[in-house]
Every structure is written in structure tokens, then in C-alpha cells.
Design an enzyme around this catalytic site. Sequence first.
Site, PDB file in Angstrom:
ATOM      1  N   ASP A  57       7.562 -13.319  -9.205  1.00  0.00           N
ATOM      2  CA  ASP A  57       7.043 -13.548 -10.553  1.00  0.00           C
ATOM      3  C   ASP A  57       8.074 -13.291 -11.647  1.00  0.00           C
ATOM      4  O   ASP A  57       7.814 -13.563 -12.821  1.00  0.00           O
ATOM      5  CB  ASP A  57       5.825 -12.641 -10.812  1.00  0.00           C
ATOM      6  CG  ASP A  57       4.618 -13.047  -9.988  1.00  0.00           C
ATOM      7  OD1 ASP A  57       4.639 -14.145  -9.409  1.00  0.00           O
ATOM      8  OD2 ASP A  57       3.658 -12.260  -9.912  1.00  0.00           O
ATOM      9  N   GLY A  80       9.158  -4.914  -5.061  1.00  0.00           N
ATOM     10  CA  GLY A  80       8.809  -5.128  -6.458  1.00  0.00           C
ATOM     11  C   GLY A  80       8.510  -3.844  -7.201  1.00  0.00           C
ATOM     12  O   GLY A  80       8.958  -2.752  -6.825  1.00  0.00           O
ATOM     13  N   GLY A  96       0.795  -1.217   0.000  1.00  0.00           N
ATOM     14  CA  GLY A  96       0.000   0.000   0.000  1.00  0.00           C
ATOM     15  C   GLY A  96       0.829   1.269   0.000  1.00  0.00           C
ATOM     16  O   GLY A  96       1.999   1.285   0.397  1.00  0.00           O
ATOM     17  N   MET A 100       2.255 -19.084  -8.870  1.00  0.00           N
ATOM     18  CA  MET A 100       2.193 -17.623  -8.866  1.00  0.00           C
ATOM     19  C   MET A 100       2.569 -17.076 -10.240  1.00  0.00           C
ATOM     20  O   MET A 100       3.321 -17.698 -10.993  1.00  0.00           O
ATOM     21  CB  MET A 100       3.107 -17.063  -7.788  1.00  0.00           C
ATOM     22  CG  MET A 100       2.743 -17.548  -6.391  1.00  0.00           C
ATOM     23  SD  MET A 100       3.675 -16.747  -5.087  1.00  0.00           S
ATOM     24  CE  MET A 100       2.437 -15.628  -4.468  1.00  0.00           C
ATOM     25  N   ILE A 144       5.874 -21.823  -1.537  1.00  0.00           N
ATOM     26  CA  ILE A 144       6.974 -21.460  -2.427  1.00  0.00           C
ATOM     27  C   ILE A 144       7.605 -20.136  -2.022  1.00  0.00           C
ATOM     28  O   ILE A 144       8.824 -19.996  -1.966  1.00  0.00           O
ATOM     29  CB  ILE A 144       6.474 -21.384  -3.883  1.00  0.00           C
ATOM     30  CG1 ILE A 144       6.189 -22.788  -4.418  1.00  0.00           C
ATOM     31  CG2 ILE A 144       7.466 -20.667  -4.782  1.00  0.00           C
ATOM     32  CD1 ILE A 144       5.562 -22.805  -5.796  1.00  0.00           C
ATOM     33  N   GLY A 170       5.850  -1.955  -7.476  1.00  0.00           N
ATOM     34  CA  GLY A 170       5.223  -0.876  -6.701  1.00  0.00           C
ATOM     35  C   GLY A 170       6.203  -0.195  -5.772  1.00  0.00           C
ATOM     36  O   GLY A 170       6.166   1.033  -5.594  1.00  0.00           O
TER      37      GLY A 170
END
Length: 444
Positions: free
Chosen positions: A209, A178, A154, A252, A362, A180
Site C-alpha cells: 500500500d 509492514g 498476528g 489494494m 498483484i 505491524g
Amino acid sequence: MAPKKTPAKPIVDVAIPSLGKAKIPTPLHHCRFVSDEQLQPFILTEEELDELGPDETLTLDVEKAGPREHLYFDSSKTKCAIVTCGGLCPGINDVIRAIVMTCHHNYHVASVLGIRFGLQGFIPSFGHNVIELTPKAVSEIHQFGGTILGSSRGHQPPEDIVDALERMNISALFMIGGDGTMRAASKVVDEISRRNLRISVIGVPKTIDNDINFVSQSFGFDTAVEKATEAIQSAHTEAVGVNNGVGLVKLMGRESGFIAAQATLALKEVNFVLVPESPFHFDGEHGLLPSLEERLRTRHHAVIVVAEGAGQDHCEISGEKDASGNPVLCDVSTLLINKIKDYFKGREMDVTLKFIDPSYIIRSVPANANDRVYCGFLGQNAVHAAMAGKTGMVVSRLLSRYVHLPLHLVTRKRKKLNVKSDYWRSVLESTGQILDPEVRKAVC
């Protein structure tokens, strides 16, 4: 006469911002130093960048990572901070440990602080305590998954974050996260610049990812694939243990199917792999369900691997967004399970379906040996960059070489699996799945 080669695309802006001229001799001894003028040339092809077409290239001359002979900060008076944001990923603790160890043992910095629970840790109203990170405190954290600092998702106001940095007298902030998080880092850099402060902000890109632009492979990805193959092997064992057994594994991958594709190549037991970048149909010629039926009638078992973001065009999208601002996905696994059961019930064909979702297992495990080595290099090079006065950048491994990349480059878009590449062709050859005509026309 030889065919003309497609000319290289124009060089993009890869200049790294600096707080000022580095004049202080480094405390490092017997070191192989790197010069800012020592650029690393890259020729990237369609295999590395999904936006490139066949035979196209992109030329980059990128600043090399590594220790500089002169520093911007007086290390003995420098206070650093580390924050981890977003979802968990194998190797976060390894990066934290590498940063702390390099700061203390190599540069002898005054202090390294750990910001608790992501960007919330900068905001007083959340009440999260800041912790002191010493070599003793982090000596064994690489043996555990997750992050000892905690995390959150957030937006938090960049003005409040910079206020906190000033209160704590921080000279260098390391942000591990990541896409964001890197966008938030860019806003923090802008606010620091607006106030004319001398605070370095260095990003360490993190995503399970593997979808950060211009990062060849994210840390933790190797571990994630390794654990994913264990789930796929279990699904295969379940499938062959009964007549007409189907093992379905959800992995994912919100917008990028790298884990699903790499795990498929690693194990060779997957018959159908579904990723966000390659649309599929349930029915019709070479549709998933008729193809699955043919597989079961001939081999009597099948394994399907699906990335969480695949098949969203078959779902009703709520339009809601999560705390990170990402669209809330529909549950593709539930859709697949219902479609498969209904289809074979209509065929009066008994099918046993076993579903495995190892996602949180994972992402929360400790990093494997390869990722630990990788995380160590990232942490060390992040400190080297900060002490030299670099800012507004990330440390990246690009085609096996460690380099500095500006934040605007890695946040420009999310990296996606190139379905026109030799890599994706190899995935399809491994599974043996045949794309339906409409999809084949789109990707071939």
C-alpha cells in the site's frame, strides 16, 4: 516586498541506536565507506508528508546507509536470521536473496537462518522448522513471487522471540514487514535491551500500500502499479465494448490510496478514482452516481477505480479486527455495484457493469526490474547496518537516497495520500472528476 516564508519545522529525533563502538576492521575491500558523522540533509515538504500544510517544511539530518570501515561484530563468528511477516508483496524474495548474498560473499558470516511463517517461527509450539539459507538455496528465488520463508500475521510475545534468538545464538535479526512488523521489531529491541543482550534488529519496511511513514516508496509498489494498470486496461476494454459499459476495478489500499492514484496517472483511462483519504457522496451535486450518468450519456463508457478502504463511511462497520489488528473493512465494491445497478434501474437506463479485483494477483507476482534493483540495495544496506552494530532501525529510501531511520519514526503513523498536494490535483485533472462542494471545501 517578498512574502515571508514559513519557517522550517523543528528537527525530529532521527538518532540511530548502536550496540557499542565498532572496532573490528571490515573484510570489505576497495570500498567507499560511509561515516556515522556523514549525515544526509533533507527538506521535506507537503508533497512528502501529509501532515504538513502549504509552504511548510520539515528539516531532517539523517544517517546515511552504506558500509562502515569498522564493524561491531566479528563477521566470521556472526549468525544472522531473516523473518518475513504480514501480507505478500512483490520483491520479498529479492530482499532475502540480497541479504543472504551480502552476508556470505561480502562478510563471510558463519550462518544465515530463515525463520518460517513469520513470528510464529520463533514459537516452539507452532512446530515450524528453521532452515539454513545459503547462496545456493537462494540463487533463483528472485524469479518467484511471495516469500520462500512463508509468512503469518498476528502478535507473538517479544519475550518468547528473544528467548528463541538466544537459543539460536543469533547476533543480527532482519525483519521484513509492514507497520505491524516494525512495531513488533520495536518491542523485540526493548526486550533485548532489558536483558542487556547484544543483538542487532534491522527492519526492511514492506507494504504494497506504500503507507509506511518516511518511506518515499515501498519496494514492490512499482510492480503493483504496473500490474494494476493491466487490470484497468482490461476494464476499459470491457467498458468500450458495449453501450453504457462500466468497468469497475478494486485495488489494494486499506488506509492509503497510492496504488489507485498512481495507476490512474499511469494509464489515463480512469474517469473516477475513489481513495480512503478523499470522501465522496453518491448523490447530490457532483455526486458519484449523477456524474457517472452524465459520463455515460455523453461518452457511453466509464472506468472506476476504487481502493479497498474507500467509502467506509457509507458502510456498516462490524468493529471486528483481523489478525494484524486492523479494522475489518466492509466490501466497498459490493456497495458500489449495488448502488450503480439500483440507480440506473431507477433511471430505466441499461448499463453493463464489469467488476475486476486483481488484488491477490498483484501482490503475489515477482518484482519487476526497478523493484529488483531497489530490493538489492535494501538488502545490502540492511546487512551493512547490522554488521556495524546498528539496531532499532529500518533501511529506507527517502527521496532517492538510502538512509537509516529509527523504528519510532516509521511507526509513528501510517503515511496517507496528501489530498491537498499537487500530486492529487494531477490525479483529479487526469480523471476529470469534479468533487462535490462539501468535499472540495475540505481538501482545497
